[in-house]
Enzyme design. Structure first.
Site, PDB file in Angstrom:
ATOM      1  CE  LYS A  20       5.844 -18.724 -12.854  1.00 11.38           C
ATOM      2  NZ  LYS A  20       5.992 -17.760 -11.743  1.00 11.38           N
TER       3      LYS A  20
ATOM      4  CD  GLU B 277      14.706  -6.102  -5.069  1.00 10.19           C
ATOM      5  OE1 GLU B 277      14.516  -7.306  -5.316  1.00 10.19           O
ATOM      6  OE2 GLU B 277      14.795  -5.221  -5.968  1.00 10.19           O
TER       7      GLU B 277
ATOM      8  NE  ARG C   4      18.144  -5.943  -8.225  1.00 12.31           N
ATOM      9  CZ  ARG C   4      17.370  -6.364  -9.229  1.00 12.31           C
ATOM     10  NH1 ARG C   4      16.601  -7.411  -9.074  1.00 12.31           N
ATOM     11  NH2 ARG C   4      17.376  -5.734 -10.378  1.00 12.31           N
TER      12      ARG C   4
END
Length: 635
Positions: free
Chosen positions: A283, A369, A397
């Site tokens: 990243k 979640e 969610r």
């Protein structure tokens, strides 16, 4: 502007398919430079995009997009993809009003076949495209690119578990491993092995071996199958994915185009079963400030390209997120039962601060979640005081778990809903528009909305004292209004609002941080000779019926104001007034809420202006209800 001679020749991916490997490497460097320069102007997600530059180039080189389907999970890594797919001329409008979305978006380009901004949806969507292709007799290829962080969500595994049954044709999942390092590559040997197991010779030999083994007794067949899978799994880490029915290839260096391109070509030729290509990337790759940053410059505001220094505005007030984290720490210092849970957003929710203070009482469950909510329910059932900190848009969610596992059982889970209301540049996918409606619909739920940072502190205290039912409090993205916060805020009386300003002609009842705009609206009305009461509801559930009935009784008109979708606070107030007969005498009422559309990205100020929720809109609604003309006086 960076010097980009090769990129200047690429208007669509077709323009780069004839490039050789040296040209692809040069193109990747030019795309990286263009990405850095563009995001320095607009702000946005930087680190993730820099990590997939070579992968993006390789995928568009190998696959015939847009006929071949390419789906990016979440989409915050898609800036290089947008640059290569005919949107370079608009790349410096990213996340601006009227500009390019910061995520993939179907209405924006044929190269964005599926819109995404919440994690872990890509494999399910790709499988849907593959099944549709099979049903319609086509032969195009389908690829989903998913990060290792997104693989912490159960939805990804539900899709993979279904893949073998749902499609008989080509389906590729590219696992972009940039953080967890499930199985990091080990030099040239790893790339060699990945190339070997993805190649036709190995697969041919494998099929031949299977044809021989199938004539052996069943125990030998199973033993041979396991031996082959575990032999490859010991080297590559792919046994788990093989058990799900995928052909595993990897791990490979996602920045090494010499190996990445041929391996993707090999993997694309596998059509007898789904294939997972495990790519390891870095990243922030290729930009020193990102590589050295703890978060790899995941999300940035405008910055200086040379130094990487961001142009962050100085605020005189703390962010609501920081207030939440700080206040929760204060409470946890005196109450050992308080624990905090988040779903892969510790810094975004302020729980990074709590985690530093109480590492053993902080749980980051990953992008899960549903699990986060039921995990909290379990802790609440056994006597702890869990605070479930999830953005409003992400809590959607886990709604089934909020209903079934928390609300039905009246468990005292506290939901801290950050990013309530509009969120500016992140647009409709991240806006917290619906939580008042979906949480307020639940029997027994206590639902609060903070008007300022001191009110947020009081609501945190309130929720922690509620021990017989669930509660939730919502607060927006951004900074507070600069009010003083008590050293230790006192809890609120449940279901009680407050009068902030007394008037006579019209009542403005605000829920949440539109209170400041409501007070400004009262000033505008006063300048026209109209006296206005301003009240802060504080609670969307239970409503302060005494306050609401008083406002209805003592004023000619009532205006409700909220930062949420229709069907929320205004609807609750209307229903309560109707049930009490308070509308029978001709009360004039207007409910101001977010418009019944998904609003595109823009600055928060412009979004609220478009939504009709700024002071002048509130004043105009009041005058309309009163039938007032310009300059009319109503005392």
């Amino acid at each position: 502007m960076p010097d980009t001679p090769l990129l200047d020749k690429v208007n669509t991916p077709a323009d780069m398919r004839g490039f050789d490997l040296p040209q692809l490497k040069q193109l990747a460097q030019e795309v990286r430079a263009e990405t850095i320069d563009a995001v320095s102007v607009t702000g946005g997600h930087l680190g993730a995009g820099l990590g997939v530059v070579e992968l993006t180039v390789a995928l568009h080189h190998v696959f015939q997009t847009p006929d071949d389907i390419l789906i990016w999970d979440v989409g915050h890594q898609c800036y290089p993809h947008k640059i290569l797919t005919g949107r370079r001329d608009r790349i410096r409008t990213l996340r601006q009003g009227g500009g390019l979305s910061g995520f993939t978006k179907r209405s924006e380009s044929e190269y964005d076949p599926f819109g995404a901004a919440h994690a872990s949806t890509s494999i399910s969507a790709a499988l849907g495209f593959a099944a549709a292709r099979d049903q319609q007799g086509r032969t195009n290829r389908v690829v989903a690119v998913i990060g290792d962080g997104s693989m912490s969500a159960g939805m990804a595994y539900e899709a993979m578990n279904n893949a073998v049954e749902a499609t008989s044709g080509q389906l590729m999942v590219v696992l972009n491993d940039n953080d967890m390092s499930i199985a990091p590559p080990v030099g040239g040997m790893s790339a060699y092995l990945a190339g070997l197991v993805s190649g036709g010779a190995y697969r041919g030999m494998r099929k031949f071996g299977k044809s021989i083994v199938e004539h052996l007794p069943r125990p030998f067949v199973k033993a041979a199958k396991k031996a082959e899978e575990y032999a490859r799994g010991m080297v590559t880490g792919g046994t788990f994915f093989e058990e799900l029915g995928f052909y595993y290839v990897g791990p490979i260096d996602g920045h090494d185009l010499d190996n990445l391109v041929p391996i993707l070509k090999n993997a694309a030729a596998i059509t007898d079963k789904p294939v997972l290509v495990h790519v390891v990337t870095q990243k922030g790759k290729g930009y020193a400030p990102a590589e050295s940053s703890a978060d790899k410059l995941h999300a940035v505001v405008k910055f200086d390209v040379v130094s990487g220094k961001q142009s962050k505005p100085v605020s005189n007030a703390p962010s609501y997120t920081k207030v939440f984290g700080t206040e929760l720490i204060k409470r946890a210092q005196i109450d050992p039962k308080i624990v905090a849970v988040t779903a892969a957003m510790p810094s975004g929710t302020g729980l990074d601060l709590f985690g530093q203070a109480f590492p053993d009482r902080t749980f980051d469950v990953g992008i899960a979640e549903q699990h986060a909510v039921t995990f909290c329910a379990g802790m609440a059932a056994d006597g702890l005081k869990p605070v479930c900190a999830i953005y409003s848009t992400f809590l959607q969610r886990g709604y089934d778990q909020v209903v079934h596992d928390v609300a039905i059982q009246s468990l005292p889970v506290r939901f801290a809903m950050d990013r309530a209301g509009l969120v500016g540049a992140d647009g409709s996918t991240h806006a917290g528009s619906f939580d008042v409606g979906y949480m307020g619909a639940l029997p027994g739920m206590i639902l609060m909305a903070a008007a300022d940072e001191a009110e947020l502190a009081a609501m945190i205290a309130t929720s922690l004292e509620i021990d017989d039912r669930p509660s939730a409090f919502r607060y927006p993205r951004g900074d507070g209004v600069g009010v003083d916060i008590p050293e230790l805020a006192a809890p609120l009386e449940i279901g009680r609002g407050r009068i902030v300003r007394e008037g006579t002609a019209v009542a403005i009842l605000s829920l949440g941080t539109r209170l400041q705009e409501s007070l400004k609206a009262a000033d505008l009305l006063a300048a026209r000779g109209i006296s206005a009461t301003v009240a802060d509801a504080r609670f969307a559930k239970p409503l302060d019926l005494e306050l609401i009935l008083r406002l209805a009784r003592e004023h000619e008109a009532l205006i409700t104001v909220e930062e949420g979708a229709m069907g929320g606070f205004g609807a609750f107030v209307l229903q309560a007034l109707a049930e009490k007969g308070a509308l029978d005498a001709g009360l004039k009422i207007r409910t101001l809420h977010l418009p019944d559309v998904f609003q595109d990205q823009d600055s928060p100020a412009r979004q609220y202006d478009q939504a009709g929720l700024n002071a002048e809109h509130v004043a105009a609604a009041a005058m309309s209800a009163l039938g007032a003309t310009k300059g009319a006086a109503r005392a």
